[in-house]
Structures are given as C-alpha cells and as structure tokens.
Write an enzyme that holds these catalytic residues in place. Sequence first.
Site, PDB file in Angstrom:
ATOM      1  N   LYS A  10       0.767  -1.367  -0.194  1.00 49.76           N
ATOM      2  CA  LYS A  10       0.013   0.229  -0.177  1.00 49.76           C
ATOM      3  C   LYS A  10       0.831   1.330   0.513  1.00 49.76           C
ATOM      4  O   LYS A  10       1.904   1.430   0.544  1.00 49.76           O
ATOM      5  CB  LYS A  10      -1.176  -0.447   1.146  1.00 49.76           C
ATOM      6  CG  LYS A  10      -2.186  -1.319   1.314  1.00 49.76           C
ATOM      7  CD  LYS A  10      -2.797  -1.099   2.086  1.00 49.76           C
ATOM      8  CE  LYS A  10      -3.987  -2.695   2.732  1.00 49.76           C
ATOM      9  NZ  LYS A  10      -4.816  -1.808   3.566  1.00 49.76           N
ATOM     10  N   TYR A  50     -12.579  -3.118  -3.486  1.00 46.49           N
ATOM     11  CA  TYR A  50     -12.619  -3.219  -2.131  1.00 46.49           C
ATOM     12  C   TYR A  50     -14.494  -2.755  -2.341  1.00 46.49           C
ATOM     13  O   TYR A  50     -15.252  -2.706  -1.496  1.00 46.49           O
ATOM     14  CB  TYR A  50     -12.471  -1.549  -1.715  1.00 46.49           C
ATOM     15  CG  TYR A  50     -11.318  -2.253  -0.903  1.00 46.49           C
ATOM     16  CD1 TYR A  50     -11.223  -2.844  -0.413  1.00 46.49           C
ATOM     17  CD2 TYR A  50      -9.921  -0.446  -1.007  1.00 46.49           C
ATOM     18  CE1 TYR A  50      -9.052  -3.091   0.132  1.00 46.49           C
ATOM     19  CE2 TYR A  50      -8.702  -1.521  -0.882  1.00 46.49           C
ATOM     20  CZ  TYR A  50      -8.496  -2.062  -0.361  1.00 46.49           C
ATOM     21  OH  TYR A  50      -7.303  -1.819   0.298  1.00 46.49           O
ATOM     22  N   ASN A 117      -2.220  -0.330   6.944  1.00 47.85           N
ATOM     23  CA  ASN A 117      -1.532  -1.252   6.953  1.00 47.85           C
ATOM     24  C   ASN A 117      -0.305  -2.166   6.402  1.00 47.85           C
ATOM     25  O   ASN A 117      -0.242  -3.452   6.364  1.00 47.85           O
ATOM     26  CB  ASN A 117      -2.500  -2.095   8.070  1.00 47.85           C
ATOM     27  CG  ASN A 117      -2.977  -2.507   6.927  1.00 47.85           C
ATOM     28  OD1 ASN A 117      -3.691  -2.112   5.257  1.00 47.85           O
ATOM     29  ND2 ASN A 117      -4.460  -3.030   7.472  1.00 47.85           N
ATOM     30  N   HIS A 120      -1.803  -5.335   1.034  1.00 49.19           N
ATOM     31  CA  HIS A 120      -3.433  -5.989   1.005  1.00 49.19           C
ATOM     32  C   HIS A 120      -2.776  -7.542   0.031  1.00 49.19           C
ATOM     33  O   HIS A 120      -1.530  -7.897  -0.003  1.00 49.19           O
ATOM     34  CB  HIS A 120      -4.351  -5.921  -0.111  1.00 49.19           C
ATOM     35  CG  HIS A 120      -4.807  -6.853  -0.110  1.00 49.19           C
ATOM     36  ND1 HIS A 120      -6.422  -6.817   0.135  1.00 49.19           N
ATOM     37  CD2 HIS A 120      -5.024  -7.333  -1.304  1.00 49.19           C
ATOM     38  CE1 HIS A 120      -7.297  -7.241  -0.736  1.00 49.19           C
ATOM     39  NE2 HIS A 120      -6.131  -8.400  -1.707  1.00 49.19           N
ATOM     40  N   GLU A 131      -9.195 -10.358  -8.101  1.00 51.53           N
ATOM     41  CA  GLU A 131      -8.189  -9.150  -7.954  1.00 51.53           C
ATOM     42  C   GLU A 131      -7.181  -9.647  -8.796  1.00 51.53           C
ATOM     43  O   GLU A 131      -6.931  -7.886  -9.085  1.00 51.53           O
ATOM     44  CB  GLU A 131      -8.361  -9.253  -6.328  1.00 51.53           C
ATOM     45  CG  GLU A 131      -8.639  -9.074  -5.175  1.00 51.53           C
ATOM     46  CD  GLU A 131      -8.473  -9.342  -4.276  1.00 51.53           C
ATOM     47  OE1 GLU A 131      -7.464  -9.384  -3.917  1.00 51.53           O
ATOM     48  OE2 GLU A 131      -9.522  -9.076  -3.166  1.00 51.53           O
TER      49      GLU A 131
HETATM   50  P1  DAT Z   1      -7.212  -6.905   5.617  1.00 48.58           P
HETATM   51  O1  DAT Z   1      -6.824  -6.344   4.716  1.00 48.58           O
HETATM   52  O2  DAT Z   1      -7.192  -7.758   6.904  1.00 48.58           O
HETATM   53  O3  DAT Z   1      -8.462  -8.137   4.587  1.00 48.58           O
HETATM   54  P2  DAT Z   1     -10.460  -5.886   5.597  1.00 48.58           P
HETATM   55  O4  DAT Z   1     -10.384  -6.675   3.908  1.00 48.58           O
HETATM   56  O5  DAT Z   1     -11.226  -6.644   6.528  1.00 48.58           O
HETATM   57  O6  DAT Z   1      -8.985  -6.524   6.695  1.00 48.58           O
HETATM   58  O7  DAT Z   1     -10.289  -4.418   4.964  1.00 48.58           O
HETATM   59  C1  DAT Z   1      -9.562  -3.817   4.098  1.00 48.58           C
HETATM   60  C2  DAT Z   1      -8.702  -2.463   4.622  1.00 48.58           C
HETATM   61  O8  DAT Z   1      -9.465  -1.958   5.188  1.00 48.58           O
HETATM   62  C3  DAT Z   1      -7.571  -2.561   5.938  1.00 48.58           C
HETATM   63  O9  DAT Z   1      -6.788  -3.317   5.274  1.00 48.58           O
HETATM   64  C4  DAT Z   1      -7.766  -1.853   6.185  1.00 48.58           C
HETATM   65  C5  DAT Z   1      -9.130  -0.983   6.634  1.00 48.58           C
HETATM   66  N1  DAT Z   1     -10.238  -1.451   7.689  1.00 48.58           N
HETATM   67  C6  DAT Z   1     -10.307  -2.507   7.665  1.00 48.58           C
HETATM   68  N2  DAT Z   1     -11.726  -2.767   9.323  1.00 48.58           N
HETATM   69  C7  DAT Z   1     -11.114  -1.722   9.511  1.00 48.58           C
HETATM   70  C8  DAT Z   1     -12.291  -0.886  10.124  1.00 48.58           C
HETATM   71  N3  DAT Z   1     -12.523  -0.895  11.546  1.00 48.58           N
HETATM   72  N4  DAT Z   1     -11.125   0.623  10.654  1.00 48.58           N
HETATM   73  C9  DAT Z   1     -10.636   1.504   9.767  1.00 48.58           C
HETATM   74  N5  DAT Z   1     -10.334   0.823   8.154  1.00 48.58           N
HETATM   75  C10 DAT Z   1     -10.454  -0.542   9.144  1.00 48.58           C
HETATM   76 MG    MG Z   2      -9.358  -8.158   2.832  1.00 55.44          MG
END
Ligand code: DAT
Ligand code: MG
Length: 138
Positions: A10, A50, A117, A120, A131
């Site tokens: 990212k 997303y 973070n 991805h 994807e």
């Molecule tokens: P991951 O990246 O671990 O698969 P995800 O698919 O649930 O997590 O979410 C996609 C991204 O969205 C994640 O990397 C960071 C952001 N995100 C997820 N939950 C969040 C939250 N509660 N607050 C802010 N950003 C969030």
């Molecule tokens: Mg995810």
Amino acid sequence: MTERTLILVKPDGVKRGLTGQIIARIEAKGYTIAELKQVTATREVLAQHYAEHEGKPFYEPLVEFMLSGPVVAIVAEGHNVITGFRSLAGTTDPTTAAPGTIRGDLGRDWGLKVQQNLVHGSDSEESAAREIGIWFGN
Ligand code: DAT
Ligand code: MG
C-alpha cells in the site's frame, strides 16, 4: 496446492521504502513473484477491488488513502500462498498484529488509521482470481 494470490504494498509501504523488505519476506517464505508492477490506483480500480467494503464507514478514507501514492501490485505463487501470505501479513490492525508479521513488525501504531497497514492480500481463491484480474487483466 500451488496457487496465486494478489498482494499490494500500500502507499504507506511504498512511501516508507519498505517494498524491498516486504518482497524479501515473501521470497524468504518460499513464494515466487509471478508478476510485479508499481502503479497509482484509480477510483474505478479501487471500487472493484474494495467492492465488499462499499458503504462501510471506513470505505471512503480507505479509498482516499489508497489514492495517496503509488502501490506495488504483486502476483505471488506457491503452495497455499493465499493463506500463507495472510499469515505473513498479520491481522488487520498493526497495533495488535503479532510480532514476526509484516504488520506486527513494520506497521506503525502511533495514531495512524487502521487502513495504513502496509499490505493487502487476497482472502480466498475467488478473491485472488478476481483481484488478479482487476490489477493485471486476464
Ligand atoms: P484485510 O486487509 O486484513 O483483509 P479487510 O479486508 O477487512 O482487512 O479490510 C480492508 C482494509 O480496510 C484493511 O486493510 C484496512 C481497512 N479497514 C478494515 N477495517 C477497518 C476499520 N474498522 N477501520 C478502518 N479501516 C479499516
Ligand atoms: Mg481483505
């Protein structure tokens, strides 16, 4: 089973110069890099990528963050790489991601948003196929 997954470094990872370290961890685990490119995402690509999160409170900030600089898109290949890379990456929030993981070791937790973070990784075979198509075409 040999499979492929879509990994993104990212914008925070690219800006902080961590791309090399992240790729080194992927390779050290025994996965191979099948495709790799640095690109700046577009709203259209991110809306597809997303789609599952559309409408959630963090969706707009997440998209804005993903547009804030280039990302490095990677197709990694290997035995169980989808689950294996998720394990290497660590849990979503860098504050609590386990030490030894990319997010746990390199993720910053001093007040930044959770979306920063570093990486991805696709979460299933279907997501990976979808994807990889979004970022690299078929
Ligand atoms: P991951 O990246 O671990 O698969 P995800 O698919 O649930 O997590 O979410 C996609 C991204 O969205 C994640 O990397 C960071 C952001 N995100 C997820 N939950 C969040 C939250 N509660 N607050 C802010 N950003 C969030
Ligand atoms: Mg995810």
